[in-house]
Design a protein around this motif. Structure first.
Motif, PDB file in Angstrom:
ATOM      1  N   GLY A 189       0.813  -1.210   0.000  1.00 27.89           N
ATOM      2  CA  GLY A 189       0.000   0.000   0.000  1.00 27.89           C
ATOM      3  C   GLY A 189       0.847   1.261   0.000  1.00 27.89           C
ATOM      4  O   GLY A 189       0.530   2.238  -0.677  1.00 27.89           O
ATOM      5  N   PHE A 190       1.943   1.260   0.755  1.00 30.54           N
ATOM      6  CA  PHE A 190       2.830   2.422   0.802  1.00 30.54           C
ATOM      7  C   PHE A 190       3.703   2.484  -0.460  1.00 30.54           C
ATOM      8  O   PHE A 190       3.722   3.488  -1.169  1.00 30.54           O
ATOM      9  CB  PHE A 190       3.712   2.395   2.048  1.00 30.54           C
ATOM     10  N   GLY A 196       5.146   3.428  -7.548  1.00 30.79           N
ATOM     11  CA  GLY A 196       5.309   2.616  -8.752  1.00 30.79           C
ATOM     12  C   GLY A 196       5.830   1.215  -8.515  1.00 30.79           C
ATOM     13  O   GLY A 196       5.983   0.439  -9.464  1.00 30.79           O
ATOM     14  N   PHE A 197       6.120   0.848  -7.274  1.00 33.56           N
ATOM     15  CA  PHE A 197       6.591  -0.506  -6.981  1.00 33.56           C
ATOM     16  C   PHE A 197       5.434  -1.491  -7.111  1.00 33.56           C
ATOM     17  O   PHE A 197       4.309  -1.201  -6.701  1.00 33.56           O
ATOM     18  CB  PHE A 197       7.166  -0.587  -5.557  1.00 33.56           C
ATOM     19  N   LYS A 198       5.739  -2.673  -7.677  1.00 33.04           N
ATOM     20  CA  LYS A 198       4.754  -3.744  -7.816  1.00 33.04           C
ATOM     21  C   LYS A 198       5.444  -5.084  -7.632  1.00 33.04           C
ATOM     22  O   LYS A 198       6.626  -5.226  -7.981  1.00 33.04           O
ATOM     23  CB  LYS A 198       4.125  -3.735  -9.212  1.00 33.04           C
ATOM     24  N   ALA A 199       4.690  -6.054  -7.124  1.00 25.95           N
ATOM     25  CA  ALA A 199       5.197  -7.431  -7.061  1.00 25.95           C
ATOM     26  C   ALA A 199       5.180  -8.001  -8.479  1.00 25.95           C
ATOM     27  O   ALA A 199       4.279  -7.695  -9.261  1.00 25.95           O
ATOM     28  CB  ALA A 199       4.319  -8.263  -6.137  1.00 25.95           C
ATOM     29  N   HIS A 200       6.188  -8.793  -8.814  1.00 31.25           N
ATOM     30  CA  HIS A 200       6.302  -9.363 -10.159  1.00 31.25           C
ATOM     31  C   HIS A 200       6.618 -10.846 -10.065  1.00 31.25           C
ATOM     32  O   HIS A 200       7.588 -11.228  -9.391  1.00 31.25           O
ATOM     33  CB  HIS A 200       7.399  -8.661 -10.960  1.00 31.25           C
ATOM     34  N   GLY A 233      11.813 -16.854   0.859  1.00 31.23           N
ATOM     35  CA  GLY A 233      11.206 -16.839   2.181  1.00 31.23           C
ATOM     36  C   GLY A 233      10.256 -15.686   2.443  1.00 31.23           C
ATOM     37  O   GLY A 233       9.724 -15.553   3.544  1.00 31.23           O
ATOM     38  N   ILE A 234      10.041 -14.844   1.443  1.00 26.19           N
ATOM     39  CA  ILE A 234       9.182 -13.660   1.619  1.00 26.19           C
ATOM     40  C   ILE A 234       7.918 -13.838   0.781  1.00 26.19           C
ATOM     41  O   ILE A 234       8.000 -14.174  -0.401  1.00 26.19           O
ATOM     42  CB  ILE A 234       9.941 -12.382   1.168  1.00 26.19           C
ATOM     43  N   PRO A 235       6.742 -13.570   1.375  1.00 29.14           N
ATOM     44  CA  PRO A 235       5.514 -13.634   0.580  1.00 29.14           C
ATOM     45  C   PRO A 235       5.608 -12.711  -0.637  1.00 29.14           C
ATOM     46  O   PRO A 235       6.079 -11.567  -0.537  1.00 29.14           O
ATOM     47  CB  PRO A 235       4.426 -13.149   1.550  1.00 29.14           C
ATOM     48  N   HIS A 236       5.188 -13.238  -1.752  1.00 29.31           N
ATOM     49  CA  HIS A 236       5.328 -12.572  -3.059  1.00 29.31           C
ATOM     50  C   HIS A 236       4.867 -11.111  -3.045  1.00 29.31           C
ATOM     51  O   HIS A 236       5.536 -10.227  -3.582  1.00 29.31           O
ATOM     52  CB  HIS A 236       4.562 -13.380  -4.107  1.00 29.31           C
ATOM     53  N   GLU A 237       3.719 -10.817  -2.442  1.00 24.70           N
ATOM     54  CA  GLU A 237       3.144  -9.466  -2.519  1.00 24.70           C
ATOM     55  C   GLU A 237       3.960  -8.413  -1.770  1.00 24.70           C
ATOM     56  O   GLU A 237       3.822  -7.224  -2.030  1.00 24.70           O
ATOM     57  CB  GLU A 237       1.686  -9.457  -2.034  1.00 24.70           C
ATOM     58  N   TYR A 238       4.838  -8.826  -0.861  1.00 23.70           N
ATOM     59  CA  TYR A 238       5.616  -7.861  -0.073  1.00 23.70           C
ATOM     60  C   TYR A 238       6.968  -7.530  -0.687  1.00 23.70           C
ATOM     61  O   TYR A 238       7.652  -6.624  -0.229  1.00 23.70           O
ATOM     62  CB  TYR A 238       5.801  -8.358   1.360  1.00 23.70           C
ATOM     63  N   PHE A 239       7.373  -8.280  -1.714  1.00 31.41           N
ATOM     64  CA  PHE A 239       8.635  -8.000  -2.395  1.00 31.41           C
ATOM     65  C   PHE A 239       8.293  -7.392  -3.737  1.00 31.41           C
ATOM     66  O   PHE A 239       7.700  -8.038  -4.600  1.00 31.41           O
ATOM     67  CB  PHE A 239       9.474  -9.261  -2.559  1.00 31.41           C
ATOM     68  N   GLN A 240       8.659  -6.130  -3.914  1.00 34.15           N
ATOM     69  CA  GLN A 240       8.216  -5.354  -5.072  1.00 34.15           C
ATOM     70  C   GLN A 240       9.404  -4.745  -5.811  1.00 34.15           C
ATOM     71  O   GLN A 240      10.470  -4.554  -5.226  1.00 34.15           O
ATOM     72  CB  GLN A 240       7.288  -4.246  -4.590  1.00 34.15           C
ATOM     73  N   ALA A 241       9.177  -4.433  -7.061  1.00 31.67           N
ATOM     74  CA  ALA A 241      10.240  -3.879  -7.901  1.00 31.67           C
ATOM     75  C   ALA A 241       9.718  -2.716  -8.739  1.00 31.67           C
ATOM     76  O   ALA A 241       8.527  -2.619  -9.028  1.00 31.67           O
ATOM     77  CB  ALA A 241      10.794  -4.961  -8.823  1.00 31.67           C
ATOM     78  N   LEU A 242      10.645  -1.863  -9.120  1.00 35.10           N
ATOM     79  CA  LEU A 242      10.376  -0.725  -9.983  1.00 35.10           C
ATOM     80  C   LEU A 242      11.535  -0.609 -10.962  1.00 35.10           C
ATOM     81  O   LEU A 242      12.685  -0.424 -10.548  1.00 35.10           O
ATOM     82  CB  LEU A 242      10.267   0.555  -9.144  1.00 35.10           C
TER      83      LEU A 242
END
Length: 168
Positions: A121-122, A127-131, A138-147
């Motif tokens: 949300g933050f 522009g960060f999004k999970a891909h 070890g990290i849930p997909h939705e919390y690791f984001q890229a731009l």
């Protein structure tokens, strides 16, 4: 508020440490080692971006960015964090101002892109999004984001600098 963003200076280090400890003290998903990570990155010469936010010459926020490696061999990627704002100053736009400045600085240095671990949300506001295909083990997909700043998003496993293994 009279917010000014600048590069960290040697005389800021003690205050950055105190700020980082305070910012993460009550965070349930924190290792509470963020201040040690920043110090280790600094000692290793891996703080690519280290900015402070000042309000009337008082440090009220800090953001760190360091290089990451991607298993595909893609170059020019960095990891944002930790980002810290004094608890009593959160929700005033300081973190957002730091984010914008840090990303602009990173782009200006010719970076290809940036990853972040945190609240979608933050970080989604910048522009960060999970891909799918880009992961932090070890990290849930939705919390690791890229731009991506240029080119395509890489695929593979991301590894932060060893400073992120700071002892607890």
């Amino acid at each position: 508020m009279n917010l000014k963003i600048r590069n960290e200076q040697p005389e800021d280090i003690e205050r950055i440490t105190a700020l980082t400890v305070a910012a993460f003290e009550q965070e349930e998903h924190s290792s509470h080692t963020e201040h040690l990570i920043v110090d280790a990155l600094r000692r290793a010469g891996k703080l690519t971006v280290s900015l402070v936010a000042l309000d009337h010459d008082e440090i009220v926020g800090h953001v760190a960015i360091s290089p990451v490696t991607v298993s595909s061999g893609t170059k020019g990627w960095y990891g944002l964090g930790p980002i810290s704002v004094w608890p009593n100053r959160q929700g005033q736009g300081i973190g957002s101002t730091l984010m914008k400045a840090a990303l602009a600085e990173l782009k200006g240095q010719g970076a290809t892109g940036c990853v972040v671990l945190g609240d979608p949300g933050f970080y989604g506001r910048f522009g960060f999004k999970a891909h799918i295909g880009l992961e932090l083990p070890g990290i849930p997909h939705e919390y690791f984001q890229a731009l991506a700043f240029s080119g395509d998003l890489p695929a593979g496993t991301v590894q932060y600098h060893e400073s992120f293994d700071a002892p607890e």
